[in-house]
Design a protein around this motif. Structure first.
Motif, short mmCIF file in Angstrom:
data_model
loop_
_atom_site.label_atom_id
_atom_site.label_comp_id
_atom_site.label_asym_id
_atom_site.label_seq_id
_atom_site.Cartn_x
_atom_site.Cartn_y
_atom_site.Cartn_z
N LEU A 412 0.80 -1.22 0.00
CA LEU A 412 0.00 0.00 0.00
C LEU A 412 0.84 1.26 0.00
O LEU A 412 0.29 2.37 -0.07
CB LEU A 412 -0.95 -0.01 1.21
CG LEU A 412 -1.95 -1.16 1.23
CD1 LEU A 412 -2.75 -1.15 2.51
CD2 LEU A 412 -2.87 -1.10 0.01
N TYR A 416 0.67 5.49 2.79
CA TYR A 416 -0.47 4.85 3.46
C TYR A 416 -0.08 4.42 4.87
O TYR A 416 -0.84 4.62 5.83
CB TYR A 416 -0.94 3.64 2.65
CG TYR A 416 -2.02 2.83 3.33
CD1 TYR A 416 -3.36 3.21 3.26
CD2 TYR A 416 -1.69 1.69 4.05
CE1 TYR A 416 -4.34 2.47 3.89
CE2 TYR A 416 -2.67 0.95 4.69
CZ TYR A 416 -4.00 1.34 4.61
OH TYR A 416 -4.97 0.60 5.24
N GLU A 419 0.22 7.42 7.17
CA GLU A 419 -1.09 7.97 7.51
C GLU A 419 -1.79 7.11 8.56
O GLU A 419 -2.41 7.63 9.50
CB GLU A 419 -1.94 8.07 6.24
CG GLU A 419 -3.31 8.70 6.45
CD GLU A 419 -3.23 10.14 6.95
OE1 GLU A 419 -4.15 10.55 7.68
OE2 GLU A 419 -2.25 10.83 6.60
N LYS A 420 -1.70 5.78 8.40
CA LYS A 420 -2.30 4.89 9.39
C LYS A 420 -1.62 5.05 10.74
O LYS A 420 -2.28 5.06 11.79
CB LYS A 420 -2.19 3.44 8.92
CG LYS A 420 -3.02 3.11 7.70
CD LYS A 420 -4.51 3.17 7.99
CE LYS A 420 -4.97 2.06 8.89
NZ LYS A 420 -6.43 2.08 9.09
#
Length: 451
Positions: A412, A416, A419-420
């Motif tokens: 991903l 990603y 951000e997670k």
């Protein structure tokens, strides 16, 4: 008392038809339950005919399961013979066996093993299916040949340095195209540095002038002779490795061809040193049914080493936690009195674990994947050693689910993952603020702060 107390049942015999074997270089001692024969302990030589006789005697004694220690490689012939005769064979880790207290002698070792196996106190070590064992044998032998070849590369470097030929200063790999052409020309008698530098490949970073300068040395006949023999040994092991690759390729062809729709999107890796002399990625896809090289950091050689050690059947491990525990990639906390007195992972010589650690370390250099971002975050917090272990653990979990569920891996990306991770931090801050009776609001840049 805060801890729950339960009643323990007395030990009961689980394997009533169990036998124990103590393996030596010249003979083996076999113990069966008393009353199965006139002698409950027998000694057999280690010749193949005698091992076959051992299996027949165990059948006569109505034995169904056999336990033995993993003593070097001496256990392999008797293990395979007993397995061929239909016995359930427990190969027991010597370390685990020593943890069970009990007095033993050389003759009574087999009786002690038999007794422990009768009460179900022994755990069988993992051994992959026969077809994987065959592949594993070739892969391990290939690794040995690569190590032997590496020693002769060092001999070549030493001979060049003793003649002050600084080829290693201008070439990243003396066994590359440019390096081997120059070395073979030196062996054939060429001494002009500019003629030698003319063998430079167009992809070489250094120009001919600098390469020629590095080849102005003091040629000694004995060192040229050493260089010649080192190259011959290098070529010999290179040929041996190619023959091993041919054997591996023929074994992989026994598996069904890959699904073309999924395989055409297979991730291509930059070829690296010691790579196989055939399309190994295609062969591993045939074998596993999934493409492990889609995982960042895992190339074909690493995937081959892992698959040759663990196989493709993940049902041997009930959960992913069992799998990572077997790889020694999970914490081994030592607790006493309700307190953790020591943490860390156990030491292991598992080749699959070593391969996963190498894959994890390869993510440390400018890798833009989610795994690379994970490695760098753990490294910044706990250091490189813990980062390698944690990332290897994550890669192992990905491999487990890919092989178990036959699903592909999709990265991903670094953004990603970051951000997670940011969402996790914000959620944690909200929880901490609530514990103190506050709440958080996002800061709006359009509203000026009141001083």
């Amino acid at each position: 008392m805060s801890k729950k107390v339960i009643e323990l049942d007395a030990l009961e015999q689980i394997n009533l038809d169990a036998a124990g074997i103590d393996i030596g270089a010249e003979s083996i001692y076999v113990a069966v339950p008393p009353g199965r024969d006139t002698e409950s302990v027998k000694e057999f030589p280690t010749f193949t005919a005698d091992l076959q006789r051992t299996a027949e005697w165990l059948k006569k004694c109505k034995i169904s399961t056999v336990a033995m220690e993993s003593t070097g490689v001496l256990w392999v012939p008797i293990y395979e013979i007993l397995e061929h005769h239909g016995f359930e064979v427990f190969l027991v880790n010597t370390y685990h066996l020593k943890n069970v207290q009990g007095r033993k002698t050389d003759v009574l070792d087999c009786q002690w093993i038999q007794q422990l196996h009768t009460y179900g106190l022994l755990k069988a070590s993992f051994r992959p299916p026969e077809e994987i064992v065959e592949i594993r044998g070739y892969v391990r032998h290939r690794d040995t040949l690569v190590k032997y070849r590496s020693a002769h590369i060092q001999h070549m470097q030493k001979a060049l340095n003793l003649m002050n030929l600084k080829l290693v200063n201008v070439l990243s790999d003396i066994t590359g195209v440019t390096g081997m052409k120059i070395i073979r020309a030196i062996i054939d008698g060429e001494r002009d540095p500019y003629v030698l530098a003319n063998f430079r490949n167009k992809l070489c970073k250094k120009d001919e002038e600098e390469i020629a300068k590095s080849l102005e040395g003091y040629y000694r006949p004995e060192q040229v002779f050493v260089l010649k023999q080192s190259v011959e040994q290098y070529d010999f092991y290179e040929k041996q490795i190619q023959e091993v690759d041919q054997q591996l390729e023929s074994l992989y062809k026994k598996y069904d061809p890959p699904d073309e729709d999924n395989y055409k999107n297979r991730k291509k890796h930059k070829p690296r040193k010691n790579q196989a002399h055939f399309d190994l990625g295609d062969s591993l896809y045939r074998m596993a049914g999934v493409d492990l090289t889609k995982i960042d950091g895992v190339d074909a050689l690493i995937a081959q080493k892992v698959l040759s050690e663990i196989g493709t059947d993940m049902s041997k491990w009930p959960t992913v936690k069992h799998f990572t525990s077997w790889l020694k990639l999970c914490p081994n906390n030592k607790v006493t009195g309700g307190k953790v007195i020591q943490t860390g992972t156990q030491k292991t010589k598992n080749r699959a674990t070593t391969a996963l650690r190498i894959a994890a370390f390869s993510l440390s250099h400018n890798n833009k994947s989610a795994l690379g971002s994970f490695y760098r975050r753990i490294k910044a917090r706990n250091g490189p050693s813990e980062a390698i272990t944690a990332t290897a653990h994550k890669i192992a979990k990905i491999i487990y689910f890919m092989l178990r569920d036959k699903t592909d891996y999709y990265d991903l990306g670094e953004n990603y993952y970051q951000e997670k991770f940011r969402e996790i931090l914000i959620k944690k801050l909200h929880k901490q603020a609530a514990n103190f009776g506050y709440y958080l609001e996002p800061y709006n840049m359009a509203i000026p702060l009141v001083s």
